[in-house]
Motif scaffolding. Structure first.
Motif, PDB file in Angstrom:
ATOM      1  N   VAL A  39       0.925  -1.221  -0.035  1.00  0.00           N
ATOM      2  CA  VAL A  39       0.044   0.062  -0.057  1.00  0.00           C
ATOM      3  C   VAL A  39       0.871   1.335   0.044  1.00  0.00           C
ATOM      4  O   VAL A  39       2.072   1.144   0.312  1.00  0.00           O
ATOM      5  N   GLN A  40       0.298   2.405  -0.165  1.00  0.00           N
ATOM      6  CA  GLN A  40       1.044   3.517  -0.260  1.00  0.00           C
ATOM      7  C   GLN A  40       1.411   4.055   1.315  1.00  0.00           C
ATOM      8  O   GLN A  40       0.400   3.841   2.081  1.00  0.00           O
ATOM      9  N   ASP A  93      -1.382   5.784   3.220  1.00  0.00           N
ATOM     10  CA  ASP A  93      -2.538   5.037   3.783  1.00  0.00           C
ATOM     11  C   ASP A  93      -2.044   4.087   4.837  1.00  0.00           C
ATOM     12  O   ASP A  93      -2.916   3.751   5.491  1.00  0.00           O
ATOM     13  N   LYS A 130      -9.633  -2.366   1.118  1.00  0.00           N
ATOM     14  CA  LYS A 130     -10.141  -1.450   0.076  1.00  0.00           C
ATOM     15  C   LYS A 130     -10.647  -0.309   0.682  1.00  0.00           C
ATOM     16  O   LYS A 130     -10.367   0.833   0.023  1.00  0.00           O
ATOM     17  N   CYS A 177      -7.628   2.421   1.609  1.00  0.00           N
ATOM     18  CA  CYS A 177      -6.425   2.789   0.628  1.00  0.00           C
ATOM     19  C   CYS A 177      -6.756   3.117  -0.782  1.00  0.00           C
ATOM     20  O   CYS A 177      -7.720   2.370  -1.070  1.00  0.00           O
ATOM     21  N   GLN A 178      -6.230   4.183  -1.064  1.00  0.00           N
ATOM     22  CA  GLN A 178      -6.909   4.773  -2.266  1.00  0.00           C
ATOM     23  C   GLN A 178      -5.743   5.205  -3.557  1.00  0.00           C
ATOM     24  O   GLN A 178      -4.795   5.097  -3.099  1.00  0.00           O
ATOM     25  N   SER A 179      -6.220   4.875  -4.638  1.00  0.00           N
ATOM     26  CA  SER A 179      -5.519   5.155  -5.791  1.00  0.00           C
ATOM     27  C   SER A 179      -5.271   6.670  -5.778  1.00  0.00           C
ATOM     28  O   SER A 179      -5.962   7.500  -5.471  1.00  0.00           O
ATOM     29  N   ARG A 180      -3.938   7.054  -6.114  1.00  0.00           N
ATOM     30  CA  ARG A 180      -3.691   8.622  -6.518  1.00  0.00           C
ATOM     31  C   ARG A 180      -2.786   8.636  -7.843  1.00  0.00           C
ATOM     32  O   ARG A 180      -1.983   7.773  -8.271  1.00  0.00           O
ATOM     33  N   GLY A 223      -4.135   1.865  -4.925  1.00  0.00           N
ATOM     34  CA  GLY A 223      -4.428   1.904  -3.585  1.00  0.00           C
ATOM     35  C   GLY A 223      -3.797   0.652  -2.860  1.00  0.00           C
ATOM     36  O   GLY A 223      -2.856   0.942  -2.057  1.00  0.00           O
ATOM     37  N   TYR A 243      -6.722  -2.593  -5.713  1.00  0.00           N
ATOM     38  CA  TYR A 243      -7.817  -1.749  -5.331  1.00  0.00           C
ATOM     39  C   TYR A 243      -7.213  -0.345  -5.872  1.00  0.00           C
ATOM     40  O   TYR A 243      -6.077  -0.170  -5.822  1.00  0.00           O
TER      41      TYR A 243
END
Ligand SMILES: Nc1ncnc2c1ncn2[C@@H]1O[C@@H]2COP(=O)(O)O[C@H]3[C@@H](O)[C@H](n4cnc5c(N)ncnc54)O[C@@H]3COP(=O)(O)O[C@H]2[C@H]1O
Ligand SMILES: Nc1ncnc2c1ncn2[C@@H]1O[C@@H]2COP(=O)(O)O[C@H]3[C@@H](O)[C@H](n4cnc5c(N)ncnc54)O[C@@H]3COP(=O)(O)O[C@H]2[C@H]1O
Ligand SMILES: Nc1ncnc2c1ncn2[C@@H]1O[C@@H]2COP(=O)(O)O[C@H]3[C@@H](O)[C@H](n4cnc5c(N)ncnc54)O[C@@H]3COP(=O)(O)O[C@H]2[C@H]1O
Lengths: 109, 109, 109
Positions: free
Chosen positions: A8-9, A12, A61, A64-67, A95, C109
């Motif tokens: 994960v990033q 997050d 889910k 964690c978000q996509s950027r 994410g 995700y």
């Protein structure tokens, strides 16, 4: 039992860690680096009972978000280098990248 | 072959590492962090032939011990935060948390 | 899908990382330590589709080389310690130690 390895990033990581504790999931965190962007990210190792796996995936889910990340490639991703003026490129970083492995045996001492 | 991933306390890490070398087990160490206490611990990755797995588990068991750790939760583990005075809580941290995975293929170059 | 965990020498880490990107393999890097020499090395985690696994192993093999390392053991590998004068010993460190695990499920995700 399954072993869930989730990349994960860093942004997050703390939020996911608190959400895991709150939902009663135990986890171990490893500092890691992305192969492409070469920037820091976090790899979670989470041992989970089979019947709780889907609940765990939902927690991951949700937290964690996509950027989008702007990168300026140092050299062209492909092709010639004459008079190359680096142009910024936008890359979408997901994410969470999640590998689920089967645990043959689990022990605690 | 099995891949043994053992999360142990930092305090036992060097002792376990020497015991593994002495018994002829090869290993790789990763610095890690506990999801709950957020303090440093160590994750060992050990590839082992099937018939040596039980001997390895005995080495881990003998060299890693559980300890009590006093923590003072920053905020209540659950419930309201008005006039909350943090009370120290005792948490027992196990000696080793061990996941055993099946290795489909092993290569050395 | 397979999860490939490859322990390589720090000296080959950047070369392998660029070769992976160039061949279109995605990877995550973890800083690690060898159990015997106690010096730093790198553990790559690479999720790869089954039909690309052999191509990945070729990339790892081509970009990681074995090297001899001189070590001076602090105490004898076995036996008595009276009037022990440490003699340098040559140890061959392989290019890559590779564990291939079966991935039960993969999510992004
Ligand atoms: N050859 C390439 N060409 C163009 N764009 C590329 C690329 N390789 C990666 N990217 C893009 O860059 C993002 C960051 O990749 P990075 O390798 O730094 O960081 C990755 C890596 O640490 C890990 N990861 C992803 N797939 C993996 C896999 N199959 N095996 C191991 N780790 C993986 O998850 C992080 C996020 O991956 P995600 O796919 O969401 O996001 C990726 C992807 O959108
Ligand atoms: N299923 C799993 N998947 C991945 N890693 C796992 C795991 N179970 C344990 N670990 C790893 O092993 C360490 C020690 O766990 P243990 O259960 O002995 O000792 C634990 C346990 O006694 C306690 N604890 C953990 N979560 C708790 C919670 N939600 N509520 C109350 N106590 C908790 O705190 C101690 C330290 O936990 P911490 O997370 O810092 O550190 C953990 C974590 O890094
Ligand atoms: N089954 C396994 N499970 C997990 N990780 C594994 C493993 N086999 C190898 N590794 C990892 O790969 C590194 C290189 O191992 P290699 O066998 O090529 O090269 C080894 C080997 O030639 C030698 N060596 C290791 N253990 C030895 C022992 N007990 N006696 C004599 N030589 C040893 O020292 C070199 C460096 O070892 P080091 O432990 O520092 O670093 C190891 C370790 O991090």
């Amino acid at each position: 039992m399954k072993l869930v390895m989730a990349v994960v990033q860093d942004k997050d990581s703390n939020r996911l860690q608190s959400a895991l504790v709150k939902s009663g999931f135990k986890a171990t965190k490893l500092a890691s680096t992305g192969g492409f962007l070469k920037s820091g990210n976090t790899t979670f190792i989470i041992g989970v009972d089979d019947e709780k796996k889907n609940e765990l995936l939902t927690v991951i889910k949700k937290n964690c978000q996509s950027r989008d990340q702007i990168i300026t490639p140092v050299s062209p991703m492909g092709g010639s280098t004459d008079a190359y003026i680096p142009q910024p490129v936008e890359v979408e970083v997901g994410g969470a990248t999640v590998f689920i492995l089967e645990v043959a045996e689990f022990k605690q001492y």
